[in-house]
Design an enzyme around this catalytic site. Sequence first.
Site, mmCIF file in Angstrom:
data_model
loop_
_atom_site.group_PDB
_atom_site.id
_atom_site.type_symbol
_atom_site.label_atom_id
_atom_site.label_comp_id
_atom_site.label_asym_id
_atom_site.label_seq_id
_atom_site.Cartn_x
_atom_site.Cartn_y
_atom_site.Cartn_z
ATOM 1 C CE LYS A 90 23.976 50.445 7.118
ATOM 2 N NZ LYS A 90 24.048 51.954 7.552
ATOM 3 C CD GLN A 94 30.785 50.625 7.553
ATOM 4 O OE1 GLN A 94 31.153 49.841 6.991
ATOM 5 N NE2 GLN A 94 30.586 50.873 8.875
ATOM 6 N N GLY A 118 27.352 50.588 13.726
ATOM 7 C CA GLY A 118 26.435 50.564 14.638
ATOM 8 C C GLY A 118 25.053 50.428 14.224
ATOM 9 C CG HIS A 119 24.079 48.006 11.766
ATOM 10 N ND1 HIS A 119 24.003 47.019 10.906
ATOM 11 C CD2 HIS A 119 24.554 48.877 11.311
ATOM 12 C CE1 HIS A 119 24.979 47.723 9.916
ATOM 13 N NE2 HIS A 119 25.335 48.696 10.105
ATOM 14 C CG ASP A 129 24.954 56.129 11.351
ATOM 15 O OD1 ASP A 129 25.226 55.040 11.780
ATOM 16 O OD2 ASP A 129 25.571 57.168 11.631
HETATM 17 P P1 GDP Z 1 22.245 51.962 10.570
HETATM 18 O O1 GDP Z 1 23.783 52.111 11.131
HETATM 19 O O2 GDP Z 1 21.982 52.266 9.349
HETATM 20 O O3 GDP Z 1 21.476 50.660 11.410
HETATM 21 O O4 GDP Z 1 21.204 52.998 11.638
HETATM 22 P P2 GDP Z 1 21.615 53.315 13.260
HETATM 23 O O5 GDP Z 1 20.999 52.438 13.869
HETATM 24 O O6 GDP Z 1 23.140 53.964 13.336
HETATM 25 O O7 GDP Z 1 20.877 54.703 13.443
HETATM 26 C C1 GDP Z 1 19.376 54.808 13.022
HETATM 27 C C2 GDP Z 1 18.770 55.140 14.561
HETATM 28 O O8 GDP Z 1 17.337 55.610 14.048
HETATM 29 C C3 GDP Z 1 18.559 54.252 15.672
HETATM 30 O O9 GDP Z 1 18.592 54.731 16.754
HETATM 31 C C4 GDP Z 1 17.258 53.560 15.259
HETATM 32 O O10 GDP Z 1 16.675 53.082 16.395
HETATM 33 C C5 GDP Z 1 16.550 55.052 14.737
HETATM 34 N N1 GDP Z 1 15.387 54.696 13.763
HETATM 35 C C6 GDP Z 1 15.151 53.826 12.911
HETATM 36 N N2 GDP Z 1 14.085 54.022 12.251
HETATM 37 C C7 GDP Z 1 13.596 55.149 12.589
HETATM 38 C C8 GDP Z 1 12.497 56.057 12.219
HETATM 39 O O11 GDP Z 1 11.653 55.806 11.474
HETATM 40 N N3 GDP Z 1 12.124 57.165 12.947
HETATM 41 C C9 GDP Z 1 12.924 57.525 13.913
HETATM 42 N N4 GDP Z 1 12.636 58.402 14.707
HETATM 43 N N5 GDP Z 1 14.056 56.628 14.322
HETATM 44 C C10 GDP Z 1 14.385 55.494 13.811
HETATM 45 P P1 IMO Z 2 26.876 52.184 10.007
HETATM 46 O O1 IMO Z 2 26.927 50.735 9.452
HETATM 47 C C1 IMO Z 2 28.036 56.413 9.778
HETATM 48 C C2 IMO Z 2 32.310 57.004 9.091
HETATM 49 C C3 IMO Z 2 33.152 57.813 10.103
HETATM 50 C C4 IMO Z 2 34.274 58.591 9.202
HETATM 51 C C5 IMO Z 2 34.281 57.658 8.030
HETATM 52 C C6 IMO Z 2 35.671 56.820 8.238
HETATM 53 O O2 IMO Z 2 26.422 52.377 11.204
HETATM 54 O O3 IMO Z 2 26.015 52.978 9.078
HETATM 55 P P2 IMO Z 2 36.184 54.605 9.908
HETATM 56 O O4 IMO Z 2 36.155 54.574 11.349
HETATM 57 O O5 IMO Z 2 35.103 53.686 8.931
HETATM 58 O O6 IMO Z 2 37.605 54.519 9.323
HETATM 59 O O7 IMO Z 2 35.637 56.139 9.721
HETATM 60 O O8 IMO Z 2 33.311 56.834 7.842
HETATM 61 N N1 IMO Z 2 31.651 55.783 9.334
HETATM 62 C C7 IMO Z 2 30.259 55.954 9.611
HETATM 63 N N2 IMO Z 2 29.240 56.759 9.460
HETATM 64 N N3 IMO Z 2 27.957 55.130 9.972
HETATM 65 C C8 IMO Z 2 28.556 54.127 9.833
HETATM 66 O O9 IMO Z 2 28.327 52.768 9.931
HETATM 67 C C9 IMO Z 2 30.044 54.354 9.591
HETATM 68 N N4 IMO Z 2 31.126 53.739 9.692
HETATM 69 C C10 IMO Z 2 32.190 54.810 9.330
HETATM 70 O O10 IMO Z 2 32.119 58.316 10.659
HETATM 71 O O11 IMO Z 2 33.498 59.562 8.807
HETATM 72 MG MG MG Z 3 24.858 53.294 12.432
#
Ligand code: GDP
Ligand code: IMO
Ligand code: MG
Length: 425
Positions: free
Chosen positions: A16, A223, A40-41, A13
């Site tokens: 990416k 991840q 979840g991206h 999270d």
């Molecule tokens: P990923 O799984 O690595 O793609 O990250 P996620 O999408 O799960 O979580 C990142 C969250 O931060 C999302 O809701 C983005 O919209 C938000 N986000 C991304 N860049 C920034 C930033 O620079 N500042 C803030 N406040 N939110 C951001």
């Molecule tokens: P993105 O791509 C954050 C974590 C889960 C748990 C562990 C194992 O959005 O960054 P699983 O369901 O993979 O067997 O769970 O890994 N986990 C993540 N945490 N971002 C993710 O993906 C994750 N995918 C799995 O919360 O701790």
């Molecule tokens: Mg994510």
Amino acid sequence: MPNRVVVGAQWGDEAKGKIVDCLAESAAMVVRYSGGSNAGHTVMVGEEKFKFFLMPAGILHPHVTCVLADGAVVDPGVLAEEIRDLKRRGIDVSRLRISANAHVIMPYHRLLDELEESRKGEGRLGTTGRGVGPAYVDKAARTGIRVGELIDSNRFRVRITHAINEKNRILSRLYDAPPLNLDEVLAECEEQAKDIRPFVTHTAPLVAEAAASEPGVLFEGAQGTLLDIDHGTYPFVTSSHPVAGGACIGTGVGPTAIHQVIGVSKAYTTRVGAGVFPTEQCNEIGDHIRERGAEYGTTTGRPRRCGWLDTVILRYSAMVNGLSSLALNHLDVLSGLDEVKIAVAYRIDGAETSFLPGDLSNCNEIEPVYETLPGWDEEIGQCESLASLPRNARRYVERVEQLAGIPIFSVSVGPVRDQTIFLQK
Ligand code: GDP
Ligand code: IMO
Ligand code: MG
């Protein structure tokens, strides 16, 4: 453009998705190489929000071919829903390619994920419940069903009959759970197979060809490094290889095809699920980060655990991924704090170390050693250059670069595409 890997440098999270979306502009292909619908991206284009679970985050760029490669595990129901949703929103998805070799997350994998977590009780991992772990278990046991088999009705019928028999024995004997109905699972899977069949192919040659041509391939990590099954905080990890090396294993390109590895980190740290988290702040600092950063899971909606940036982890990440540079996100979230802290080392059982120990689960007490910097009050969401950041925010970025020992690639000051300051591109 060089062939690049975008890899999570922490526990996932790190945003990416946002970085991949920005860089996809100058790539021919975006390839998801590992993980499943546990990812979840999020990508924000103006006011519009896109959440990608299996679909590569490059799909919003009409010239980009998007590949879900061999190393990923595919839940066809989730993917079919993403395809439908994107079509409804006017996005052309005909550029999607799904590897016939990728393994399928079956309904019994999701069920077993939940049952196993319940069985573990207090000792649960806090998985996303998406069936990812059990799907990789079957892959390693060589009993998994691959996408190529799912879309071949005759072969699938044989495979699923055998699999349901076996899983029903496990469900009843190990978990005391009711059996699955073969006809129901078959009907559900055949429906989903129809939705994804047009996109399925042998993807390795496509990726190899794009990697050998201009403008090159962007490998999208899912991840994060510390969730890697070999290099993460085992056993509180996922079941795949999020690290940059996973881009080779998961797609079939050799290591010499990769020119650049961009690590993605928040300006602080978050983690969802259980396991060690040395810089976690279960206090008003953690609350500040969670509320300002909207730190609730994209996939599960769970509140994320929040804490200070940890450069012990970033240095480790630089080592195991061979990071070329660092995309530092969410700097805006730290606005409004009197002071900001960065972990520079750990004190473990009394002794100080600046390296991540090989087995964190074996350490009784990990106390981070912090460096404290002055904070800043200004909102920075509109800043378009490093020079326009408040002095203390700039100082923070410079210090992270020094302590992590990785050149900064970009600094993000908000969720929207444009809120990204690129120092390299
Ligand atoms: P990923 O799984 O690595 O793609 O990250 P996620 O999408 O799960 O979580 C990142 C969250 O931060 C999302 O809701 C983005 O919209 C938000 N986000 C991304 N860049 C920034 C930033 O620079 N500042 C803030 N406040 N939110 C951001
Ligand atoms: P993105 O791509 C954050 C974590 C889960 C748990 C562990 C194992 O959005 O960054 P699983 O369901 O993979 O067997 O769970 O890994 N986990 C993540 N945490 N971002 C993710 O993906 C994750 N995918 C799995 O919360 O701790
Ligand atoms: Mg994510």
